[in-house]
Design an enzyme around this catalytic site. Structure first.
Site, PDB file in Angstrom:
ATOM      1  N   HIS A  37       0.831  -1.200   0.000  1.00  0.00           N
ATOM      2  CA  HIS A  37       0.000   0.000   0.000  1.00  0.00           C
ATOM      3  C   HIS A  37       0.869   1.254   0.000  1.00  0.00           C
ATOM      4  O   HIS A  37       1.537   1.544   0.987  1.00  0.00           O
ATOM      5  CB  HIS A  37      -0.895  -0.025   1.240  1.00  0.00           C
ATOM      6  N   HIS A  79      -0.881  10.078  -3.351  1.00  0.00           N
ATOM      7  CA  HIS A  79      -2.169   9.601  -2.851  1.00  0.00           C
ATOM      8  C   HIS A  79      -3.279  10.634  -2.969  1.00  0.00           C
ATOM      9  O   HIS A  79      -4.418  10.302  -3.304  1.00  0.00           O
ATOM     10  CB  HIS A  79      -2.062   9.159  -1.387  1.00  0.00           C
TER      11      HIS A  79
HETATM   12  O1  G3P Z   1      -6.616   1.614  -2.950  1.00  0.00           O
HETATM   13  C1  G3P Z   1      -6.720   0.860  -1.783  1.00  0.00           C
HETATM   14  C2  G3P Z   1      -6.515   1.794  -0.659  1.00  0.00           C
HETATM   15  O2  G3P Z   1      -5.335   2.489  -0.931  1.00  0.00           O
HETATM   16  C3  G3P Z   1      -7.671   2.723  -0.574  1.00  0.00           C
HETATM   17  O3  G3P Z   1      -7.443   3.712   0.312  1.00  0.00           O
HETATM   18  O4  G3P Z   1      -7.239   6.087   0.555  1.00  0.00           O
HETATM   19  O5  G3P Z   1      -5.244   4.641   0.830  1.00  0.00           O
HETATM   20  O6  G3P Z   1      -6.181   5.063  -1.431  1.00  0.00           O
HETATM   21  P1  G3P Z   1      -6.483   4.926   0.049  1.00  0.00           P
HETATM   22 CA    CA Z   2      -5.103   3.648  -3.049  1.00  0.00          CA
END
Ligand code: G3P
Ligand code: CA
Length: 363
Positions: A37, A79
């Protein structure tokens, strides 16, 4: 690890449903996937190439990219569709904030953005920068820079060559609805870059994800066919309080109601444009009856599998655990084993891979 395997966790009914949809063949083994992530963001500032390299060496299956568009139509890996949480933009361009106080990626050229220092995320508290995760990499140390989507693809493809592996991309278009309001089609731009680098079919090692379900329908039914592409897709699900997505209703942009995506009555329709779902992990649990040491799983994964969709929940962070687990392994256990998700997004990919290896569910 094979790509297709990651979409193989669903039951026989799921496989039959996919076959009926004309989807790609899905491999049969039971391994589950780990998605880095924003890279190995628990250890290095999110979305830096350094965090991607670290995650790569931790044995992940996919590296995540979140994308936003610059003023000069470049895709950058970040992000937020604004710059102020993870850069020194407020110091370098103090007069370029919008009325809401935010500095939007779309208001800056790529050159301007590359001149910024990329750092561990922070919030402003009484005008002071406060690190979101205090135990993580210190703010504004070393020298990290924002890079383009193309640069990240070349980086991963280069590593795949030197390491003899085939690690995938897990690409999220950030706020397509916002980019549309600004006259830009971020999904089209993303697909064009992917096509340029050889990602065109469901056998390509890429998953296309977004929270914007109307846009995902457009991607699946209009854009991909027009560009001669058919990639694997995942719909992201969050709570309505996130104000993550807006949709055009009678010419007005209205907040999207995510409850629609959680109702199994709609799963057959959703499966027409999404090969998988990515809910917040808490959506897999019956929170009313869950307590410390006793997690009650709901039917979300079972229903998704029954409709041919895989489930990759987000985001496991060992430094932000929910009150119903004692440690991060209990959370991996609940999400990946008890709820039977097919994979997981995590800021700590080494811990995710290690957990699955102990279960003999990962190489
Ligand atoms: O894309 C999966 C996860 O990353 C969703 O949450 O806000 O971290 O993009 P975010
Ligand atoms: Ca994401």
């Amino acid at each position: 690890m094979s790509l297709a395997r990651n979409f193989a966790g669903a039951a026989l009914a799921a496989l039959m449903a996919v076959a009926a949809m004309g989807g790609a063949a899905m491999a049969q083994d039971g391994d589950k996937i780990v998605v880095a992530h924003r890279g190995a963001s628990g250890y290095l500032p999110e979305h830096t190439l350094e965090s991607k390299a670290l995650a790569y060496m931790m044995g992940v299956d996919y590296l995540e990219q979140d994308l936003a568009m610059t003023k000069d139509d470049q895709l950058v890996v970040i992000h937020d569709h604004y710059l102020d949480r993870v850069t020194d933009v407020a110091d370098k361009f103090p007069d370029r904030a919008r009325a809401d106080g935010r500095y939007y990626v779309i208001d800056f050229t790529l050159d301007e953005i590359k001149s910024l220092h990329f750092t561990e995320g922070f919030n402003l508290v009484d005008g002071q920068r406060e690190q979101v995760y205090p135990e993580r990499f210190p703010m504004f140390k070393s020298d990290f820079r924002i890079h383009t989507f193309a640069e990240e693809i070349e980086f991963i493809q280069g590593l795949n060559k030197t390491r003899g592996k085939d690690i995938g991309l897990y690409v999220e278009t950030k706020a397509p609805w916002f980019h549309k309001q600004e006259g830009k089609d971020i999904s089209k731009a993303t697909l064009e870059v992917l096509r340029q680098y050889g990602y065109t079919s469901k056998d390509s090692n890429v998953i296309f994800q977004t929270f914007d379900y109307p846009d995902l329908k457009y991607v699946k039914t209009e854009l991909m066919p027009k560009l001669g592409m058919e990639l694997k897709t995942v719909i992201l699900i969050t709570g309505n309080d996130s104000k993550e997505t807006y949709e055009l209703v009678d010419g007005q942009w209205q907040p999207y109601d995510f409850n629609y995506l959680l109702d199994p009555a709609h799963f057959a329709e959703i499966a027409q444009y999404a090969d998988g779902m990515s809910p917040a992990y808490k959506m897999l649990f019956d929170l009313e009856h869950t307590k410390l040491g006793h997690i009650v799983v709901n039917d979300l994964v079972k229903e998704a599998h029954a409709h041919g969709m895989v489930v990759h929940p987000y985001t496991i962070r060992k430094d932000a655990l929910p009150e119903y687990v004692h440690n991060v392994d209990e959370l991996y256990q609940a999400v990946l084993i008890d709820a039977d998700a097919d994979g997981v997004f995590t800021d700590f990919p080494d811990l995710g891979v290690g957990f699955l290896q102990k279960q003999q569910l990962h190489q």
